[in-house]
Scaffold this active site. Structure first.
Site, PDB file in Angstrom:
ATOM      1  N   TYR A  79      50.421  16.641  77.074  1.00 11.41           N
ATOM      2  CA  TYR A  79      50.112  17.646  76.054  1.00 11.41           C
ATOM      3  C   TYR A  79      49.550  18.930  76.661  1.00 11.41           C
ATOM      4  O   TYR A  79      49.668  19.998  76.071  1.00 11.41           O
ATOM      5  CB  TYR A  79      49.114  17.067  75.040  1.00 11.41           C
ATOM      6  CG  TYR A  79      49.782  16.138  74.057  1.00 11.41           C
ATOM      7  CD1 TYR A  79      50.316  16.618  72.865  1.00 11.41           C
ATOM      8  CD2 TYR A  79      49.905  14.778  74.338  1.00 11.41           C
ATOM      9  CE1 TYR A  79      50.946  15.780  71.977  1.00 11.41           C
ATOM     10  CE2 TYR A  79      50.535  13.917  73.456  1.00 11.41           C
ATOM     11  CZ  TYR A  79      51.052  14.428  72.273  1.00 11.41           C
ATOM     12  OH  TYR A  79      51.686  13.587  71.394  1.00 11.41           O
ATOM     13  N   GLU A 106      45.822  21.317  70.167  1.00 11.79           N
ATOM     14  CA  GLU A 106      47.168  20.874  69.812  1.00 11.79           C
ATOM     15  C   GLU A 106      47.577  21.498  68.482  1.00 11.79           C
ATOM     16  O   GLU A 106      46.741  21.724  67.608  1.00 11.79           O
ATOM     17  CB  GLU A 106      47.226  19.349  69.769  1.00 11.79           C
ATOM     18  CG  GLU A 106      47.148  18.789  71.172  1.00 11.79           C
ATOM     19  CD  GLU A 106      47.143  17.280  71.215  1.00 11.79           C
ATOM     20  OE1 GLU A 106      47.705  16.645  70.303  1.00 11.79           O
ATOM     21  OE2 GLU A 106      46.563  16.729  72.168  1.00 11.79           O
ATOM     22  N   ALA A 137      31.899  22.938  75.523  1.00 12.53           N
ATOM     23  CA  ALA A 137      32.676  23.622  74.473  1.00 12.53           C
ATOM     24  C   ALA A 137      33.157  22.582  73.456  1.00 12.53           C
ATOM     25  O   ALA A 137      33.014  22.768  72.236  1.00 12.53           O
ATOM     26  CB  ALA A 137      33.857  24.366  75.085  1.00 12.53           C
ATOM     27  N   CYS A 159      40.428  14.086  72.745  1.00 10.72           N
ATOM     28  CA  CYS A 159      39.383  14.646  73.624  1.00 10.72           C
ATOM     29  C   CYS A 159      37.951  14.659  73.101  1.00 10.72           C
ATOM     30  O   CYS A 159      37.027  14.358  73.859  1.00 10.72           O
ATOM     31  CB  CYS A 159      39.796  16.038  74.047  1.00 10.72           C
ATOM     32  SG  CYS A 159      41.269  15.968  75.080  1.00 10.72           S
ATOM     33  N   ARG A 203      41.086  16.508  52.835  1.00  8.04           N
ATOM     34  CA  ARG A 203      41.250  17.775  53.557  1.00  8.04           C
ATOM     35  C   ARG A 203      41.084  18.999  52.662  1.00  8.04           C
ATOM     36  O   ARG A 203      41.406  20.120  53.061  1.00  8.04           O
ATOM     37  CB  ARG A 203      42.636  17.828  54.207  1.00  8.04           C
ATOM     38  CG  ARG A 203      42.855  16.777  55.269  1.00  8.04           C
ATOM     39  CD  ARG A 203      42.178  17.145  56.569  1.00  8.04           C
ATOM     40  NE  ARG A 203      42.506  16.205  57.629  1.00  8.04           N
ATOM     41  CZ  ARG A 203      42.175  16.397  58.897  1.00  8.04           C
ATOM     42  NH1 ARG A 203      41.500  17.456  59.275  1.00  8.04           N
ATOM     43  NH2 ARG A 203      42.479  15.497  59.799  1.00  8.04           N
TER      44      ARG A 203
HETATM   45  P1  NAD Z   1      48.590  13.081  78.493  1.00  9.46           P
HETATM   46  O1  NAD Z   1      48.270  11.646  78.515  1.00  9.46           O
HETATM   47  O2  NAD Z   1      49.400  13.662  77.401  1.00  9.46           O
HETATM   48  O3  NAD Z   1      49.308  13.492  79.850  1.00  9.46           O
HETATM   49  C1  NAD Z   1      48.884  13.078  81.135  1.00  9.46           C
HETATM   50  C2  NAD Z   1      50.119  12.710  81.951  1.00  9.46           C
HETATM   51  O4  NAD Z   1      49.733  12.485  83.301  1.00  9.46           O
HETATM   52  C3  NAD Z   1      50.803  11.426  81.489  1.00  9.46           C
HETATM   53  O5  NAD Z   1      52.138  11.718  81.123  1.00  9.46           O
HETATM   54  C4  NAD Z   1      50.727  10.497  82.718  1.00  9.46           C
HETATM   55  O6  NAD Z   1      51.882   9.697  82.873  1.00  9.46           O
HETATM   56  C5  NAD Z   1      50.602  11.501  83.848  1.00  9.46           C
HETATM   57  N1  NAD Z   1      50.019  10.964  85.074  1.00  9.46           N
HETATM   58  C6  NAD Z   1      48.868  10.235  85.207  1.00  9.46           C
HETATM   59  N2  NAD Z   1      48.643   9.986  86.519  1.00  9.46           N
HETATM   60  C7  NAD Z   1      49.651  10.557  87.221  1.00  9.46           C
HETATM   61  C8  NAD Z   1      49.960  10.657  88.606  1.00  9.46           C
HETATM   62  N3  NAD Z   1      49.159  10.141  89.533  1.00  9.46           N
HETATM   63  N4  NAD Z   1      51.087  11.305  88.987  1.00  9.46           N
HETATM   64  C9  NAD Z   1      51.905  11.865  88.048  1.00  9.46           C
HETATM   65  N5  NAD Z   1      51.658  11.810  86.714  1.00  9.46           N
HETATM   66  C10 NAD Z   1      50.543  11.173  86.304  1.00  9.46           C
HETATM   67  O7  NAD Z   1      47.176  13.837  78.577  1.00  9.46           O
HETATM   68  P2  NAD Z   1      46.832  15.306  78.013  1.00  9.46           P
HETATM   69  O8  NAD Z   1      46.543  15.250  76.576  1.00  9.46           O
HETATM   70  O9  NAD Z   1      47.857  16.251  78.546  1.00  9.46           O
HETATM   71  O10 NAD Z   1      45.429  15.567  78.740  1.00  9.46           O
HETATM   72  C11 NAD Z   1      45.372  15.794  80.132  1.00  9.46           C
HETATM   73  C12 NAD Z   1      43.990  16.304  80.462  1.00  9.46           C
HETATM   74  O11 NAD Z   1      43.768  17.570  79.821  1.00  9.46           O
HETATM   75  C13 NAD Z   1      42.846  15.404  80.001  1.00  9.46           C
HETATM   76  O12 NAD Z   1      41.814  15.464  80.951  1.00  9.46           O
HETATM   77  C14 NAD Z   1      42.387  16.051  78.709  1.00  9.46           C
HETATM   78  O13 NAD Z   1      41.030  15.804  78.450  1.00  9.46           O
HETATM   79  C15 NAD Z   1      42.596  17.511  79.002  1.00  9.46           C
HETATM   80  N6  NAD Z   1      42.838  18.352  77.821  1.00  9.46           N
HETATM   81  C16 NAD Z   1      43.671  17.917  76.835  1.00  9.46           C
HETATM   82  C17 NAD Z   1      43.944  18.747  75.739  1.00  9.46           C
HETATM   83  C18 NAD Z   1      44.838  18.308  74.621  1.00  9.46           C
HETATM   84  O14 NAD Z   1      44.948  19.045  73.654  1.00  9.46           O
HETATM   85  N7  NAD Z   1      45.499  17.176  74.695  1.00  9.46           N
HETATM   86  C19 NAD Z   1      43.387  20.030  75.699  1.00  9.46           C
HETATM   87  C20 NAD Z   1      42.571  20.455  76.741  1.00  9.46           C
HETATM   88  C21 NAD Z   1      42.318  19.599  77.813  1.00  9.46           C
HETATM   89  C1  UGA Z   2      40.173  20.483  70.732  1.00 10.39           C
HETATM   90  C2  UGA Z   2      39.562  21.871  70.981  1.00 10.39           C
HETATM   91  O1  UGA Z   2      39.690  22.664  69.798  1.00 10.39           O
HETATM   92  C3  UGA Z   2      40.276  22.569  72.138  1.00 10.39           C
HETATM   93  O2  UGA Z   2      39.640  23.808  72.421  1.00 10.39           O
HETATM   94  C4  UGA Z   2      40.225  21.666  73.376  1.00 10.39           C
HETATM   95  O3  UGA Z   2      40.929  22.269  74.442  1.00 10.39           O
HETATM   96  C5  UGA Z   2      40.846  20.322  73.037  1.00 10.39           C
HETATM   97  O4  UGA Z   2      40.130  19.726  71.924  1.00 10.39           O
HETATM   98  C6  UGA Z   2      40.754  19.333  74.156  1.00 10.39           C
HETATM   99  O5  UGA Z   2      39.949  19.471  75.048  1.00 10.39           O
HETATM  100  O6  UGA Z   2      41.532  18.403  74.052  1.00 10.39           O
HETATM  101  P1  UGA Z   2      42.307  19.546  69.477  1.00 10.39           P
HETATM  102  O7  UGA Z   2      41.596  18.246  69.565  1.00 10.39           O
HETATM  103  O8  UGA Z   2      43.701  19.614  69.921  1.00 10.39           O
HETATM  104  O9  UGA Z   2      41.509  20.661  70.321  1.00 10.39           O
HETATM  105  O10 UGA Z   2      42.290  20.070  67.980  1.00 10.39           O
HETATM  106  P2  UGA Z   2      41.163  20.722  67.032  1.00 10.39           P
HETATM  107  O11 UGA Z   2      41.788  21.785  66.259  1.00 10.39           O
HETATM  108  O12 UGA Z   2      39.940  21.055  67.776  1.00 10.39           O
HETATM  109  O13 UGA Z   2      40.870  19.522  66.024  1.00 10.39           O
HETATM  110  C7  UGA Z   2      40.212  18.351  66.450  1.00 10.39           C
HETATM  111  C8  UGA Z   2      39.898  17.494  65.251  1.00 10.39           C
HETATM  112  O14 UGA Z   2      38.871  18.088  64.468  1.00 10.39           O
HETATM  113  C9  UGA Z   2      41.073  17.290  64.294  1.00 10.39           C
HETATM  114  O15 UGA Z   2      41.076  15.958  63.844  1.00 10.39           O
HETATM  115  C10 UGA Z   2      40.793  18.249  63.166  1.00 10.39           C
HETATM  116  O16 UGA Z   2      41.362  17.865  61.943  1.00 10.39           O
HETATM  117  C11 UGA Z   2      39.277  18.174  63.109  1.00 10.39           C
HETATM  118  N1  UGA Z   2      38.661  19.381  62.502  1.00 10.39           N
HETATM  119  C12 UGA Z   2      38.829  20.596  63.074  1.00 10.39           C
HETATM  120  C13 UGA Z   2      37.890  19.222  61.377  1.00 10.39           C
HETATM  121  O17 UGA Z   2      37.713  18.100  60.856  1.00 10.39           O
HETATM  122  N2  UGA Z   2      37.304  20.330  60.821  1.00 10.39           N
HETATM  123  C14 UGA Z   2      37.449  21.570  61.360  1.00 10.39           C
HETATM  124  O18 UGA Z   2      36.881  22.530  60.807  1.00 10.39           O
HETATM  125  C15 UGA Z   2      38.235  21.707  62.510  1.00 10.39           C
END
Ligand code: NAD
Ligand code: UGA
Length: 467
Positions: free
Chosen positions: A13, A172, A226, A279, A445
């Protein structure tokens, strides 16, 4: 030498959208995403763009513009690392389920394996960028693994590394928008040359004043904080939603009143069934673990309350649904609208819909679940019960419905759990006329216009309101 080749370890993601946007703005840089999950790589390469592994508005267009030109998805981890001069680590960092720190600490297994791959295959000087969210001081672990493989031949360093932290703040559902126009970008590190090279990539489309330079530990910690602050706002407003219901105050009016104070601000104050997503929970658990590790028990307890309130809100909602039916939903037909943790994503990780659905099934309800982007298979994995299978003790069950209108026939309740735009456009008057009376709508919601629906024996519960 400017950066010519980037490799991103982890095509999930974060890796997927982040690298797609970098490739879009840096046509002279070859960007390759690698992943150990071969099916995921195949899906990223599929001709049919609707089969990309993740759904994000705007993502298909960016992938289409760049894939095969300067954006590649590959399972050849070795060669992609070998040729790269900058490597992003975007792998998963979930909560540890076993061993020391289980239930709280982040499992750094995947970060470690990425660092080992880099140590093994990298050639020349390589800049490593931590994109994953990690506990503060993880860069030290990465650096240590890499140090072990630094090589000197005839007094010349042939394999050297520089580690930076640049956490990702995208949400997301708005990933592309957030990446295109971030509030800020963090670069944490001490190697000025490496910082300049990474900064030169971001400044292709992000104004200089939005790029904040910090030391590596502040950068790592700021990401956790954050998320903790954002989640804290949601738990605060959700706790007040219950107080509003008890006192006949209206949460929407309270949100408007407090949000108008610029110091508080309007954003992130929507009451909900609780926050989900991969997260918030894991990052707060990680923060709590860190505080305890450093002996800050009171600080740890303070942040842990955010998670208690979040679990409590989900339980409160499933319990009140059951109570409205005089203590039993056994054999009741309940339509669940929305299974994703928020709208505009197909992600169901930690979605409040999981616990609420499980509770209702355990109480014997027959669930009819709809979501515009989530598949039945995904729901099956999250709920842990096959579609149509009867839960042996309660006799509850669930099935997926792609069409809402027909599924609503003779339903006893609708529980709206994700704020999809599709649900705002429903002709509610028509829908409710098909339900078996007395019928209930539970709007977690706040998207329903209560006056439009409240007629003809309809009962409505809306979070934070006395309907
Ligand atoms: P994800 O599970 O969607 O993707 C991670 C990918 O890494 C997987 O496809 C997995 O197969 C791959 N992987 C793991 N080990 C590997 C290796 N050794 N070599 C190659 N591929 C490997 O996870 P994500 O949601 O993308 O999150 C990744 C990181 O970013 C996490 O630390 C998360 O906290 C952070 N983050 C996520 C979001 C979000 O919105 N999902 C936003 C900000 C930060
Ligand atoms: C969140 C942060 O917003 C990002 O900045 C961060 O990068 C990310 O986590 C991460 O580290 O993974 P995300 O989880 O994708 O992003 O989505 P949000 O929009 O933050 O929503 C998170 C949850 O809170 C959802 O279930 C949403 O419905 C809920 N939410 C959000 C509420 O219940 N009320 C609100 O006012 C806002």
């Amino acid at each position: 030498m400017p950066i010519k080749k980037i490799c991103c370890i982890g095509a999930g993601y974060v890796g997927g959208p982040t690298m797609a946007v970098i490739s879009d703005h840096c046509q002279d840089i070859k960007v390759t995403l690698v992943d150990t999950n071969k099916e995921k790589i195949q899906a990223w390469n599929s001709k049919d763009l609707s089969r990309l592994p993740i759904y994000e508005p705007g993502l298909q267009e960016v992938v289409l513009r760049n894939r095969g030109k300067n954006l590649f998805f590959s399972s050849d981890i070795e060669n992609s690392i070998k040729e790269a001069d900058m490597i992003f680590i975007s792998v998963n960092t979930p909560t540890k389920i076993k061993g020391l720190g289980a239930g709280y600490a982040s499992d750094l297994k995947w970060v470690e394996s990425s660092a080992r791959q880099v140590a093994k295959y990298a050639i020349g000087h390589t800049i490593i960028v931590e994109k994953s969210t990690v506990p503060v001081r993880t860069a030290e672990l990465i650096q240590e693994i890499l140090n072990g493989s630094q090589k000197r031949t005839k007094n010349i360093e042939v394999k050297t590394f520089s580690v930076l932290s640049s956490p990702e703040f995208l949400a997301e559902g708005t990933a592309i928008k957030d990446l295109e126009n971030p509030d800020r970008v963090l670069i944490g590190g001490s190697d000025q040359k490496a910082i300049k090279l990474l900064r030169n990539i971001y400044t292709r489309w992000i104004p200089e004043d939005k790029i904040l330079l910090t030391n590596v530990w502040s950068s790592e910690l700021s990401k956790l904080i954050a998320n903790a602050f954002l989640a804290q706002r949601i738990s605060s407003i959700n706790s007040i939603s219950a107080l509003c219901e008890a006192t006949k105050a209206d949460i929407q009016e309270v949100v408007k009143a407090i949000g108008s104070d610029k110091r508080i601000g309007k954003k992130f104050l929507s009451p909900s069934p609780g926050f989900g997503g991969s997260c918030f929970k894991k990052d707060i658990l990680n923060l709590v673990y860190l505080c305890r590790f450093y002996g800050l028990e009171t600080v740890a307890n303070y942040w842990e309350q955010i998670l208690f309130i979040n679990d409590w809100q989900k339980k409160r909602i499933s319990s009140l649904i059951i109570e409205k039916f005089f203590g039993t939903v056994s054999d009741k037909k309940i339509v669940i609208l929305g299974f994703a943790f928020k709208s505009s994503t197909n992600d169901t990780r930690e979605s409040p819909a999981i616990e609420i659905s499980k509770d209702l099934i355990e109480n014997g309800a027959k669930l009819f679940i709809n979501d515009p982007k989530v598949t039945a298979l995904q729901i099956e994995k999250e709920i842990g019960l096959k579609e149509f299978e009867i839960e042996p003790f309660s006799l509850g069950s669930w099935q997926f419905v792609s069409e809402i209108k027909s599924s609503i026939k003779e339903a006893d309740a609708i529980v709206l759990l994700t704020e999809w735009d599709e649900y705002r456009q429903i002709n509610w008057k028509e829908i409710v006329s098909k339900m078996r009376k007395p019928a209930w709508i539970f709007d977690t919601r706040s998207i329903l216009e209560i006056d439009e629906v409240k007629y003809n024996g309809m009962n409505i519960w809306q979070v934070g309101c006395v309907a």
